[in-house]
Design a protein around this motif. Structure first.
Motif, PDB file in Angstrom:
ATOM      1  N   THR A   1      62.642 106.265  19.197  1.00 36.88           N
ATOM      2  CA  THR A   1      62.408 106.548  17.784  1.00 36.88           C
ATOM      3  C   THR A   1      61.888 107.968  17.624  1.00 36.88           C
ATOM      4  OG1 THR A   1      61.854 104.208  17.432  1.00 36.88           O
ATOM      5  CG2 THR A   1      61.208 105.753  15.700  1.00 36.88           C
ATOM      6  N   GLY A   2      62.433 108.684  16.644  1.00 37.02           N
ATOM      7  CA  GLY A   2      62.009 110.050  16.379  1.00 37.02           C
ATOM      8  C   GLY A   2      60.881 110.111  15.377  1.00 37.02           C
TER       9      GLY A   2
ATOM     10  N   SER B   1      57.715 108.302  10.112  1.00 38.41           N
ATOM     11  CA  SER B   1      59.109 108.738  10.038  1.00 38.41           C
ATOM     12  C   SER B   1      59.821 108.118   8.838  1.00 38.41           C
ATOM     13  CB  SER B   1      59.847 108.374  11.326  1.00 38.41           C
ATOM     14  OG  SER B   1      59.767 106.980  11.567  1.00 38.41           O
TER      15      SER B   1
ATOM     16  N   ASP C   1      57.972 114.697  20.415  1.00 38.95           N
ATOM     17  CA  ASP C   1      59.352 114.399  20.768  1.00 38.95           C
ATOM     18  C   ASP C   1      59.653 112.924  20.508  1.00 38.95           C
ATOM     19  OD1 ASP C   1      59.855 116.993  21.665  1.00 38.95           O
ATOM     20  OD2 ASP C   1      59.096 116.535  23.684  1.00 38.95           O
ATOM     21  N   ALA C   2      60.954 112.598  20.447  1.00 38.91           N
ATOM     22  CA  ALA C   2      61.349 111.201  20.321  1.00 38.91           C
ATOM     23  C   ALA C   2      60.877 110.421  21.550  1.00 38.91           C
ATOM     24  CB  ALA C   2      62.866 111.094  20.181  1.00 38.91           C
TER      25      ALA C   2
ATOM     26  N   ASP D   1      66.577 105.853  16.793  1.00 39.43           N
ATOM     27  CA  ASP D   1      67.773 106.527  17.302  1.00 39.43           C
ATOM     28  C   ASP D   1      68.933 105.536  17.239  1.00 39.43           C
ATOM     29  OD1 ASP D   1      69.830 107.489  19.008  1.00 39.43           O
ATOM     30  OD2 ASP D   1      68.388 108.643  20.185  1.00 39.43           O
TER      31      ASP D   1
ATOM     32  N   THR E   1      52.728 114.968  13.619  1.00 39.74           N
ATOM     33  CA  THR E   1      53.781 114.669  12.656  1.00 39.74           C
ATOM     34  C   THR E   1      53.423 115.227  11.285  1.00 39.74           C
ATOM     35  OG1 THR E   1      52.758 112.519  12.171  1.00 39.74           O
ATOM     36  CG2 THR E   1      54.507 112.556  13.828  1.00 39.74           C
TER      37      THR E   1
ATOM     38  N   ARG F   1      60.442 112.197  13.028  1.00 38.92           N
ATOM     39  CA  ARG F   1      60.829 112.622  11.691  1.00 38.92           C
ATOM     40  C   ARG F   1      61.821 111.669  11.030  1.00 38.92           C
ATOM     41  NH1 ARG F   1      60.483 116.989   8.496  1.00 38.92           N
ATOM     42  NH2 ARG F   1      59.185 118.020  10.051  1.00 38.92           N
TER      43      ARG F   1
END
Length: 471
Positions: free
Chosen positions: A222-223, A257, A78-79, A229, A394, A225
């Motif tokens: 931060t995500g 990412s 998750d983010a 954000d 990831t 992928r």
């Protein structure tokens, strides 16, 4: 198609059709030569192509085997949700402890920050250095200070042009690796006590730079992928104007990412609205697996993007040649370079300028990207086979790192220490956070040759994780 490409296509079709199964041995070079009536070199080329595509793997003193196929994609982390406040950074002692323990060559190097040096054309670079030094103009040893060799800056500028970015050679400062470029850019825009916005998690060397310069860090969600954000960044900017924002928008370390082009455009516009400089750390930008990522600097209309790159991760490890294209801050960065380390080593610069001028760099990069993508697939398959259910991993489209989120009860620092006892290095999550968060996360490097020893090391890590998770 050349004959080796035809042979690779024939074998690849058998694998894709399921007629050759994962783990099954492929015909030896001698057998393939006799069957097809081709030279050993043709077979080696075909097998090299299949290996680069991730379809086969080579096992020392055993032969070629069909590579394991990745299982169904599982959930990604998750983010992040970092604290909504800036803080002093105190991470260097932990980083030095972890890196000092994990530097032995005999370890399986999942914790390394570097890809395998065997991936790079060091012999060609050596010949390029010898040729360029024979033609050395003695005056260039003093005339190229401090910006760096003019031919190398021109070659770097040409690559910016390929990316649609209008940067001239006179706007580039060559540095001792990207880390010096980033530090110089940071010093050009920030003063002790200032706050810098960073990703969460963030590369530990950036955290150490903030700590050394007496700067505060404000971590932004931060995500895994698509990167930082922008909504969280906008909220933070509404409350505080930082001295700078330091980001990796392409294949961020440690998450991997990648921000989409439209998101990079929006990022640059948002920071420009607040007159906040963006220090763009782009050392992994050449290591993409699909489409070439856009540079944030492409959307810079105010000169606020200080773009930093390096040849260390994609061409020449150990040469320590990086650069900065600092926009409106070029003069300040140039003066800081002059007053700190004066210039980067000339022989390394000349060798790179010679190599780039000869062509062949793109061919090297294509092979490097194929190899890294295949190795990522091998590691993902091993993680799916050996790590506990519920592990989040990831799946970056470039670079050479995987970020792994383990069960909440697992301590990454303890796992790091126990893994060292088994001959394995990993990078524990707390070194990537100003507040030592991500205690149940690890970063794994897949940039080294995949082997039975690596597969066994993943299985060992899975066992250690289960032992920690057991009630």
């Amino acid at each position: 198609m050349k004959r080796y490409e035809e042979l690779a296509a024939e074998i690849g079709a058998l694998i894709e059709a399921g007629l050759l199964l994962p783990g099954e041995r492929v015909a030896s070079v001698r057998q393939q030569r006799a069957r097809c009536g081709v030279s050993p070199g043709t077979v080696f080329q075909a097998y090299g192509l299949l290996e680069a595509r991730g379809l086969i793997v080579v096992r020392a003193r055993s032969g070629y085997y069909v590579a394991p196929r990745p299982g169904p994609a599982g959930p990604e982390p998750d983010a992040s949700r970092p604290p909504a406040a800036a803080s002093a950074v105190d991470v260097s002692a932990l980083v030095f402890e972890v890196l000092g323990a994990a530097g032995a060559r005999q370890l399986v190097p999942f914790g390394s920050a570097f890809p395998s040096p065997l991936l790079f054309p060091l012999d060609k670079l050596g010949r390029a250095m010898a040729a360029s030094m024979r033609r050395l103009d003695p005056w260039s040893t003093v005339l190229d200070l401090p910006q760096g060799n003019a031919d190398l800056r021109r070659q770097i500028a040409l690559r910016y042009q390929l990316d649609g970015v209008a940067v001239g050679g006179d706007e580039i400062v060559v540095t001792n690796g990207a880390l010096e470029a980033l530090n110089l850019c940071l010093q050009a825009v920030a003063r002790p006590g200032d706050t810098v916005f960073i990703e969460s998690p963030s590369f530990y060397a950036g955290l150490q730079a903030l700590e050394r310069l007496g700067l505060k860090a404000r971590e932004i969600a931060t995500g895994a992928r698509d990167g930082i954000d922008l909504g969280a960044l906008a909220e933070a900017l509404a409350r505080q104007r930082p001295a700078a924002c330091w980001l990796m928008s392409s294949f961020q370390n440690p998450l991997g990412s990648l921000m989409a082009p439209e998101k990079k455009r929006a990022l640059v516009a948002l920071l420009a609205e607040h007159e906040v400089p963006l220090i763009e750390d782009d050392v992994y930008g050449e290591l993409y697996f699909g489409a070439r990522p856009a540079l944030s600097k492409r959307y810079d209309e105010k000169g606020l993007v200080l773009h930093c790159g390096s040849f260390s991760k994609c061409l020449a490890p150990g040469f320590r040649v990086g650069w900065a294209a600092p926009g409106r801050f070029a003069r300040a960065v140039e003066r800081l370079k002059l007053s700190t380390s004066l210039t980067a080593a000339l022989p390394s610069q000349l060798a790179l300028a010679e190599y780039l001028g000869r062509g062949g760099y793109e061919r090297h990069l294509r092979q490097l990207r194929l190899t890294l993508e295949a190795r990522q697939g091998a590691m993902l398959a091993a993680l799916a086979a050996h790590f506990p259910a519920g592990t989040r991993v990831t799946r970056p489209r470039g670079g050479y790192f995987l970020w792994v989120e383990l069960a909440s009860g697992v301590c990454a620092l303890d796992l790091h220490r126990r893994a060292l006892g088994e001959g394995i290095s990993i990078a524990p999550g707390p070194i990537f956070s100003a507040n030592r968060g991500f205690g149940n996360c690890i970063r794994l490097n897949y940039g080294h040759p995949w082997s039975a020893a690596h597969e066994a090391a993943i299985a060992t890590l899975g066992r250690l994780i289960r032992e920690q998770s057991a009630p």
